[in-house]
Design a protein around this motif. Structure first.
Motif, PDB file in Angstrom:
ATOM      1  N   ASN A 148       0.804  -1.227   0.000  1.00 36.69           N
ATOM      2  CA  ASN A 148       0.000   0.000   0.000  1.00 36.69           C
ATOM      3  C   ASN A 148       0.832   1.270   0.000  1.00 36.69           C
ATOM      4  O   ASN A 148       0.305   2.355  -0.249  1.00 36.69           O
TER       5      ASN A 148
ATOM      6  N   CYS B  43       1.401   1.308  -4.253  1.00 35.12           N
ATOM      7  CA  CYS B  43       0.476   0.812  -5.268  1.00 35.12           C
ATOM      8  C   CYS B  43      -0.424   1.944  -5.765  1.00 35.12           C
ATOM      9  O   CYS B  43      -0.530   2.999  -5.129  1.00 35.12           O
TER      10      CYS B  43
ATOM     11  N   LEU C 281      -5.232  -0.597  -3.835  1.00 36.09           N
ATOM     12  CA  LEU C 281      -5.146  -0.547  -2.377  1.00 36.09           C
ATOM     13  C   LEU C 281      -5.800  -1.767  -1.741  1.00 36.09           C
ATOM     14  O   LEU C 281      -6.782  -2.305  -2.254  1.00 36.09           O
TER      15      LEU C 281
ATOM     16  N   CYS D 120     -10.307   1.558  -2.090  1.00 37.77           N
ATOM     17  CA  CYS D 120     -10.279   2.155  -3.427  1.00 37.77           C
ATOM     18  C   CYS D 120     -11.353   3.230  -3.576  1.00 37.77           C
ATOM     19  O   CYS D 120     -11.083   4.324  -4.096  1.00 37.77           O
TER      20      CYS D 120
ATOM     21  N   ALA E 251     -10.387   6.349  -1.804  1.00 37.82           N
ATOM     22  CA  ALA E 251      -9.368   7.124  -2.516  1.00 37.82           C
ATOM     23  C   ALA E 251      -9.968   7.938  -3.644  1.00 37.82           C
ATOM     24  O   ALA E 251      -9.590   9.102  -3.867  1.00 37.82           O
TER      25      ALA E 251
ATOM     26  N   SER F 180      -0.913   4.858   5.388  1.00 37.41           N
ATOM     27  CA  SER F 180       0.295   4.045   5.556  1.00 37.41           C
ATOM     28  C   SER F 180       0.834   4.142   6.975  1.00 37.41           C
ATOM     29  O   SER F 180       1.284   3.147   7.551  1.00 37.41           O
TER      30      SER F 180
ATOM     31  N   ASP G  87      -4.080   3.787  -6.605  1.00 36.43           N
ATOM     32  CA  ASP G  87      -5.306   3.885  -5.792  1.00 36.43           C
ATOM     33  C   ASP G  87      -6.235   2.704  -6.033  1.00 36.43           C
ATOM     34  O   ASP G  87      -6.960   2.279  -5.128  1.00 36.43           O
TER      35      ASP G  87
ATOM     36  N   ARG H   9      -3.256   9.199   1.827  1.00 37.28           N
ATOM     37  CA  ARG H   9      -2.410   8.030   1.583  1.00 37.28           C
ATOM     38  C   ARG H   9      -1.293   7.955   2.622  1.00 37.28           C
ATOM     39  O   ARG H   9      -0.925   6.873   3.096  1.00 37.28           O
TER      40      ARG H   9
END
Length: 203
Positions: free
Chosen positions: A110, A113, A118, A124, A127, A143, A115, A139
């Protein structure tokens, strides 16, 4: 004549008994040797795990929850490369437990990658509802949260912290974290997650 037949029979019975005793002794010794080997292997694995986890912990500093600025896309991509290198260096990835490996692999993926890729898939849609500037901050926070969960599971693996706390994961604001854990196969009814999420188990 009967007496002569009795002597070989007695010898045969005694030999059979001795063989049985010897076999039992070998089995007991073998079991003890195997248990001793397993204990030594477990001890060595624990020592290696502490070293490997300490190195990974240091790499995750850039994703510290106390950091005031969000991670940039470049920082997230760089962290992906660093933790991937850690996995293969000295076989560090071999000492990850199954639960920690799942969290590690998914949180790492993640980091960089698209959107649409995810994990879990429910992210997704989240996002796609965000503007570019807000998306980058989101994002970054995503994380940081997932890597924080990884660090908690690492502490559980080491079993040197006593009772591990996962912090509060209760309420709608932590829904994404709970979804991530469950998608990685983590049972929220297990320690240390159960007390963090117990307010949500009634839903």
């Amino acid at each position: 004549m009967a007496a002569n037949l009795f002597v070989p029979a007695t010898i045969t019975a005694a030999a059979t008994l001795l063989v049985g005793i010897a076999t039992a002794c070998v089995a007991v010794y073998g079991a003890r040797l195997a248990n001793s080997y397993r204990r030594q292997l477990d001890l060595k694995t624990s020592e290696r795990r502490i070293q490997a986890y300490a190195a990974l912990w240091a790499l995750l500093r850039v994703a510290s929850p106390t950091r005031s600025e969000p991670m940039s896309e470049a920082e997230r991509h760089d962290l992906f490369e660093r933790v991937t290198d850690w996995y293969y260096t000295d076989g560090n990835g071999m000492v990850l437990t199954d639960k920690t490996r799942q969290l590690y692999l998914k949180a790492k993926a993640n980091l960089r990658c698209s959107d649409d890729e995810l994990f879990p898939a429910s992210l997704c849609a989240q996002a796609h509802r965000r503007e570019f500037g807000d998306l980058e901050r989101w994002r970054s926070e995503l994380s940081r949260q997932q890597l924080s969960l990884l660090r908690t599971q690492m502490k559980v693996d080491l079993a040197i912290y006593g009772k591990v706390s996962a912090g509060s994961l209760h309420g709608p604001e932590h829904r994404l974290e709970r979804d991530f854990l469950e998608a990685c196969g983590i049972n929220l009814s297990d320690e240390p997650w159960v007390h963090s999420c117990q307010g949500d188990r009634q839903r």
